[in-house]
Write an enzyme that holds these catalytic residues in place. Structure first.
Site, PDB file in Angstrom:
ATOM      1  N   GLY A 156       1.168   4.252  -0.830  1.00  0.00           N
ATOM      2  CA  GLY A 156       0.378   4.576   0.357  1.00  0.00           C
ATOM      3  C   GLY A 156       1.235   4.649   1.605  1.00  0.00           C
ATOM      4  O   GLY A 156       1.075   5.550   2.441  1.00  0.00           O
ATOM      5  N   TYR A 157       2.153   3.708   1.738  1.00  0.00           N
ATOM      6  CA  TYR A 157       3.055   3.672   2.890  1.00  0.00           C
ATOM      7  C   TYR A 157       3.951   4.907   2.897  1.00  0.00           C
ATOM      8  O   TYR A 157       4.134   5.552   3.941  1.00  0.00           O
ATOM      9  CB  TYR A 157       3.889   2.397   2.834  1.00  0.00           C
ATOM     10  CG  TYR A 157       4.719   2.121   4.052  1.00  0.00           C
ATOM     11  CD1 TYR A 157       4.171   1.481   5.159  1.00  0.00           C
ATOM     12  CD2 TYR A 157       6.074   2.468   4.105  1.00  0.00           C
ATOM     13  CE1 TYR A 157       4.947   1.206   6.292  1.00  0.00           C
ATOM     14  CE2 TYR A 157       6.847   2.201   5.224  1.00  0.00           C
ATOM     15  CZ  TYR A 157       6.279   1.567   6.298  1.00  0.00           C
ATOM     16  OH  TYR A 157       7.042   1.296   7.420  1.00  0.00           O
ATOM     17  N   ALA A 158       4.497   5.266   1.727  1.00  0.00           N
ATOM     18  CA  ALA A 158       5.354   6.449   1.642  1.00  0.00           C
ATOM     19  C   ALA A 158       4.579   7.711   1.997  1.00  0.00           C
ATOM     20  O   ALA A 158       5.091   8.593   2.713  1.00  0.00           O
ATOM     21  CB  ALA A 158       5.952   6.564   0.242  1.00  0.00           C
TER      22      ALA A 158
END
Length: 252
Positions: A156-158
């Site tokens: 999700g962060y990427a």
């Protein structure tokens, strides 16, 4: 070159996620360059806590707002409260959730995308509209090394940080002719709460350090110079850029 190009006296900077870590360092650097600070974090104290005290020590005014960046209505309400005063917007609020992609809860995905991407666009949209009306403004997003890479256990962060690059370019294309620049800073591996798990993992920490030409983890204050540059008249012809501040990581 005149030092006046980096002077932010008479400006107001809105900095999200300023309560600690990278956001704190960004707000401190902007205040040291002359900007008054409006800060927003999920648990931001009205008086600012540590960052409020530091900004006032530097002779600038401080205003704090507690904003839940998973709540779109709260983000829009905050944007509407500050858009007429914001000369600079630093879109730094963020969160991270770590789990292998095959096991990553979709609720975590939704949370990270909401905080790190959707709320940042909503805030930039509303504040940017005010800047366009006035014919000037500086917007700075916090990107990541994962704007360029996929990372491990943080899908999700990427995805969110990759999305930031697209938002920066899209807004830069539309708003440059109105005097509004839109850029991002991509911090390298910085010693903050978000990287504590990596630093405590001896194998991961050693692998990371072995790739950083500078030979050390970054410090939050390493982001201050780039922040002031992108917020100042010195960068008036710089827009649509994702600027790594990474000790040389991406050069390896």
């Amino acid at each position: 070159m005149s030092a006046a190009l980096f002077d932010l006296s008479g400006t107001t900077a809105v900095v999200t996620g300023a309560r600690r870590g990278i956001g704190y360092a960004m707000a401190e650097a902007l205040a040291a360059a002359g900007a008054d600070i409006i800060a927003a974090s999920a648990r931001q104290e009205a008086d600012g806590g540590a960052i409020g005290r530091r900004v006032r020590e530097l002779g600038r005014s401080f205003e704090g707002h507690a904003v839940d960046f998973t709540d779109r209505d709260a983000v829009i309400a905050f944007a509407d409260a500050v858009k007429d005063r914001a000369d600079i917007l630093v879109n730094n609020a963020g969160t991270i959730r770590r789990a292998p992609a095959a096991e990553h809860p979709l609720e975590w995905w939704d949370e990270v995308i909401a905080v790190n991407l959707s709320s940042q666009f909503a805030l930039a949209q509303r504040v940017g509209a005010g800047m366009i009306e006035r014919g000037s403004g500086r917007i700075i997003f916090t990107a990541s090394l994962l704007t360029f890479q996929g990372g491990i256990n943080v899908p999700g962060y990427a995805a969110a940080k990759s999305g930031i690059s697209g938002v920066v370019k899209a807004l830069a294309n539309e708003w440059a002719s109105s005097g509004v620049t839109v850029n991002a800073i991509a911090p390298g591996y910085i010693a903050t709460d978000n990287t504590e798990a990596l630093r405590e993992d001896s194998e991961r920490s050693e692998a990371i350090l072995s790739r950083i030409p500078a030979g050390r983890w970054g410090r939050a204050e390493d982001l201050g110079g780039a922040t002031v540059f992108l917020a100042s008249p010195a960068s008036s012809y710089v827009t649509g850029v994702v600027l790594p501040v990474d000790g040389g990581w991406l050069a390896r």
